[in-house]
Design a protein around this motif. Sequence first.
Motif, PDB file in Angstrom:
ATOM      1  N   ALA A  34       0.861  -1.189   0.000  1.00  0.00           N
ATOM      2  CA  ALA A  34       0.000   0.000   0.000  1.00  0.00           C
ATOM      3  C   ALA A  34       0.896   1.236   0.000  1.00  0.00           C
ATOM      4  CB  ALA A  34      -0.894  -0.005   1.232  1.00  0.00           C
ATOM      5  N   GLY A  35       0.539   2.245  -0.779  1.00  0.00           N
ATOM      6  CA  GLY A  35       1.346   3.460  -0.872  1.00  0.00           C
ATOM      7  C   GLY A  35       2.486   3.346  -1.869  1.00  0.00           C
ATOM      8  N   GLN A  36       2.523   2.230  -2.596  1.00  0.00           N
ATOM      9  CA  GLN A  36       3.551   2.033  -3.606  1.00  0.00           C
ATOM     10  C   GLN A  36       2.892   1.810  -4.960  1.00  0.00           C
ATOM     11  OE1 GLN A  36       5.891  -1.338  -2.187  1.00  0.00           O
ATOM     12  NE2 GLN A  36       7.479   0.083  -1.515  1.00  0.00           N
ATOM     13  N   GLU A  37       3.653   2.067  -6.009  1.00  0.00           N
ATOM     14  CA  GLU A  37       3.180   1.862  -7.375  1.00  0.00           C
ATOM     15  C   GLU A  37       4.284   1.177  -8.161  1.00  0.00           C
ATOM     16  OE1 GLU A  37       2.240   4.800 -11.038  1.00  0.00           O
ATOM     17  OE2 GLU A  37       1.116   5.228  -9.192  1.00  0.00           O
ATOM     18  N   TRP A  38       3.878   0.299  -9.070  1.00  0.00           N
ATOM     19  CA  TRP A  38       4.842  -0.374  -9.942  1.00  0.00           C
ATOM     20  C   TRP A  38       5.320   0.647 -10.961  1.00  0.00           C
ATOM     21  CZ3 TRP A  38       7.568  -4.554  -9.528  1.00  0.00           C
ATOM     22  CH2 TRP A  38       8.216  -5.073 -10.643  1.00  0.00           C
ATOM     23  N   CYS A  39       6.607   0.935 -10.951  1.00  0.00           N
ATOM     24  CA  CYS A  39       7.141   2.004 -11.783  1.00  0.00           C
ATOM     25  C   CYS A  39       8.501   1.613 -12.318  1.00  0.00           C
ATOM     26  CB  CYS A  39       7.236   3.291 -10.958  1.00  0.00           C
ATOM     27  SG  CYS A  39       7.859   4.697 -11.872  1.00  0.00           S
ATOM     28  N   GLU A  40       8.596   1.509 -13.636  1.00  0.00           N
ATOM     29  CA  GLU A  40       9.862   1.216 -14.305  1.00  0.00           C
ATOM     30  C   GLU A  40      10.548  -0.029 -13.737  1.00  0.00           C
ATOM     31  OE1 GLU A  40      11.865   5.010 -14.029  1.00  0.00           O
ATOM     32  OE2 GLU A  40      10.683   5.816 -15.687  1.00  0.00           O
ATOM     33  N   GLY A  41       9.756  -1.082 -13.534  1.00  0.00           N
ATOM     34  CA  GLY A  41      10.302  -2.369 -13.133  1.00  0.00           C
ATOM     35  C   GLY A  41      10.516  -2.572 -11.653  1.00  0.00           C
ATOM     36  N   ARG A  42       9.969  -1.680 -10.829  1.00  0.00           N
ATOM     37  CA  ARG A  42      10.130  -1.845  -9.379  1.00  0.00           C
ATOM     38  C   ARG A  42       9.012  -1.113  -8.645  1.00  0.00           C
ATOM     39  NH1 ARG A  42      13.044   2.713  -7.069  1.00  0.00           N
ATOM     40  NH2 ARG A  42      13.545   4.144  -8.741  1.00  0.00           N
ATOM     41  N   CYS A  43       8.833  -1.475  -7.389  1.00  0.00           N
ATOM     42  CA  CYS A  43       7.854  -0.795  -6.550  1.00  0.00           C
ATOM     43  C   CYS A  43       8.476   0.495  -6.017  1.00  0.00           C
ATOM     44  CB  CYS A  43       7.440  -1.675  -5.371  1.00  0.00           C
ATOM     45  SG  CYS A  43       6.496  -3.134  -5.872  1.00  0.00           S
ATOM     46  N   VAL A  44       7.726   1.589  -6.137  1.00  0.00           N
ATOM     47  CA  VAL A  44       8.221   2.895  -5.716  1.00  0.00           C
ATOM     48  C   VAL A  44       7.187   3.511  -4.784  1.00  0.00           C
ATOM     49  CG1 VAL A  44       8.854   5.196  -6.528  1.00  0.00           C
ATOM     50  CG2 VAL A  44       9.450   3.211  -7.888  1.00  0.00           C
ATOM     51  N   ASP A  45       7.654   4.135  -3.696  1.00  0.00           N
ATOM     52  CA  ASP A  45       6.749   4.848  -2.793  1.00  0.00           C
ATOM     53  C   ASP A  45       6.184   6.049  -3.536  1.00  0.00           C
ATOM     54  OD1 ASP A  45       7.177   3.133  -0.635  1.00  0.00           O
ATOM     55  OD2 ASP A  45       8.926   4.261   0.042  1.00  0.00           O
ATOM     56  N   THR A  46       4.868   6.146  -3.638  1.00  0.00           N
ATOM     57  CA  THR A  46       4.244   7.223  -4.399  1.00  0.00           C
ATOM     58  C   THR A  46       4.483   8.584  -3.759  1.00  0.00           C
ATOM     59  OG1 THR A  46       2.139   6.796  -3.282  1.00  0.00           O
ATOM     60  CG2 THR A  46       2.471   5.781  -5.454  1.00  0.00           C
ATOM     61  N   ILE A  47       4.817   8.635  -2.499  1.00  0.00           N
ATOM     62  CA  ILE A  47       5.108   9.925  -1.838  1.00  0.00           C
ATOM     63  C   ILE A  47       6.319  10.588  -2.484  1.00  0.00           C
ATOM     64  CG2 ILE A  47       6.554   8.978   0.009  1.00  0.00           C
ATOM     65  CD1 ILE A  47       3.999  11.812   0.405  1.00  0.00           C
ATOM     66  N   THR A  48       7.218   9.783  -3.085  1.00  0.00           N
ATOM     67  CA  THR A  48       8.406  10.365  -3.722  1.00  0.00           C
ATOM     68  C   THR A  48       8.064  11.086  -5.013  1.00  0.00           C
ATOM     69  OG1 THR A  48       8.949   8.360  -4.969  1.00  0.00           O
ATOM     70  CG2 THR A  48       9.915   8.581  -2.755  1.00  0.00           C
ATOM     71  N   PHE A  49       6.877  10.858  -5.565  1.00  0.00           N
ATOM     72  CA  PHE A  49       6.481  11.522  -6.810  1.00  0.00           C
ATOM     73  C   PHE A  49       6.367  13.038  -6.638  1.00  0.00           C
ATOM     74  CE2 PHE A  49       4.097   7.574  -8.637  1.00  0.00           C
ATOM     75  CZ  PHE A  49       5.307   6.932  -8.822  1.00  0.00           C
ATOM     76  N   VAL A  50       6.334  13.543  -5.404  1.00  0.00           N
ATOM     77  CA  VAL A  50       6.224  14.996  -5.197  1.00  0.00           C
ATOM     78  C   VAL A  50       7.557  15.702  -5.391  1.00  0.00           C
ATOM     79  CG1 VAL A  50       4.225  14.843  -3.670  1.00  0.00           C
ATOM     80  CG2 VAL A  50       6.507  14.863  -2.680  1.00  0.00           C
ATOM     81  N   ASN A  51       8.684  14.971  -5.327  1.00  0.00           N
ATOM     82  CA  ASN A  51       9.983  15.641  -5.478  1.00  0.00           C
ATOM     83  C   ASN A  51      11.009  14.825  -6.263  1.00  0.00           C
ATOM     84  OD1 ASN A  51      10.626  13.673  -3.658  1.00  0.00           O
ATOM     85  ND2 ASN A  51      11.237  15.037  -2.021  1.00  0.00           N
ATOM     86  N   ASP A  52      10.551  13.842  -7.013  1.00  0.00           N
ATOM     87  CA  ASP A  52      11.449  12.996  -7.813  1.00  0.00           C
ATOM     88  C   ASP A  52      11.429  13.493  -9.257  1.00  0.00           C
ATOM     89  OD1 ASP A  52      12.775  11.030  -9.231  1.00  0.00           O
ATOM     90  OD2 ASP A  52      11.586   9.368  -8.460  1.00  0.00           O
ATOM     91  N   SER A  53      12.521  14.095  -9.716  1.00  0.00           N
ATOM     92  CA  SER A  53      12.575  14.660 -11.072  1.00  0.00           C
ATOM     93  C   SER A  53      12.466  13.600 -12.159  1.00  0.00           C
ATOM     94  CB  SER A  53      13.862  15.470 -11.259  1.00  0.00           C
ATOM     95  OG  SER A  53      13.821  16.612 -10.434  1.00  0.00           O
ATOM     96  N   GLY A  54      12.663  12.332 -11.817  1.00  0.00           N
ATOM     97  CA  GLY A  54      12.514  11.248 -12.777  1.00  0.00           C
ATOM     98  C   GLY A  54      11.100  10.696 -12.826  1.00  0.00           C
ATOM     99  N   ASN A  55      10.318  10.950 -11.786  1.00  0.00           N
ATOM    100  CA  ASN A  55       8.926  10.501 -11.700  1.00  0.00           C
ATOM    101  C   ASN A  55       8.125  11.607 -11.029  1.00  0.00           C
ATOM    102  OD1 ASN A  55       9.257   7.685 -12.661  1.00  0.00           O
ATOM    103  ND2 ASN A  55      10.541   7.524 -10.855  1.00  0.00           N
ATOM    104  N   CYS A  56       8.012  12.724 -11.676  1.00  0.00           N
ATOM    105  CA  CYS A  56       7.406  13.904 -11.065  1.00  0.00           C
ATOM    106  C   CYS A  56       5.886  13.885 -11.227  1.00  0.00           C
ATOM    107  CB  CYS A  56       7.989  15.181 -11.686  1.00  0.00           C
ATOM    108  SG  CYS A  56       7.494  16.670 -10.814  1.00  0.00           S
TER     109      CYS A  56
END
Length: 180
Positions: A49-71
Amino acid sequence: MRGQCTHMRVVECVLLLSTFLVLACITPKNSPNPAPSNNPPIGPASCSAGQEWCEGRCVDTITFVNDSGNCGRCGNHCSFSETCNGGFCGCAPGTERCEGRCVDTITFVNDSGNCGRCGNHCSFPETCNGGFCGCAPGTERCMGTCVNTASFLSDSPNCGRCGNSCFAGESCVGGLCRKL
């Protein structure tokens, strides 16, 4: 005697025993605990929960607010000069979008292509000084162009200052019109 086969019932006992053995052999055995797998699950189902499948791995969606690669969402890459802030690509503090890229606003004080603000181009031969277009130090605007003020010492059409023309038969010497 209870539980023992009597002589008359030997045939019945053998048949009953044979049936149990056959049934025991053909009945599928369900193990209460399947053998553990050494391979963890892979794919979207493996994300917590709180993660999304992104580019071959699970990523915490909270990082989407400041991740220049997954903005803001997976795979939304900011340009090389942008940063991700609040899930949106934009210029970093102290920079401004100018002509398709983020530019340090401090350069607006001396950039002849962006003098004082983005897109304010100084006309030739002016330069940008302190955010304003003008003639470079040691030069002065004279009749639509920047001229070296040292030329006022010997330039008959601009003797001593811009537009001060010497009369016919005079020459500019040391910034003063003199008769020849």
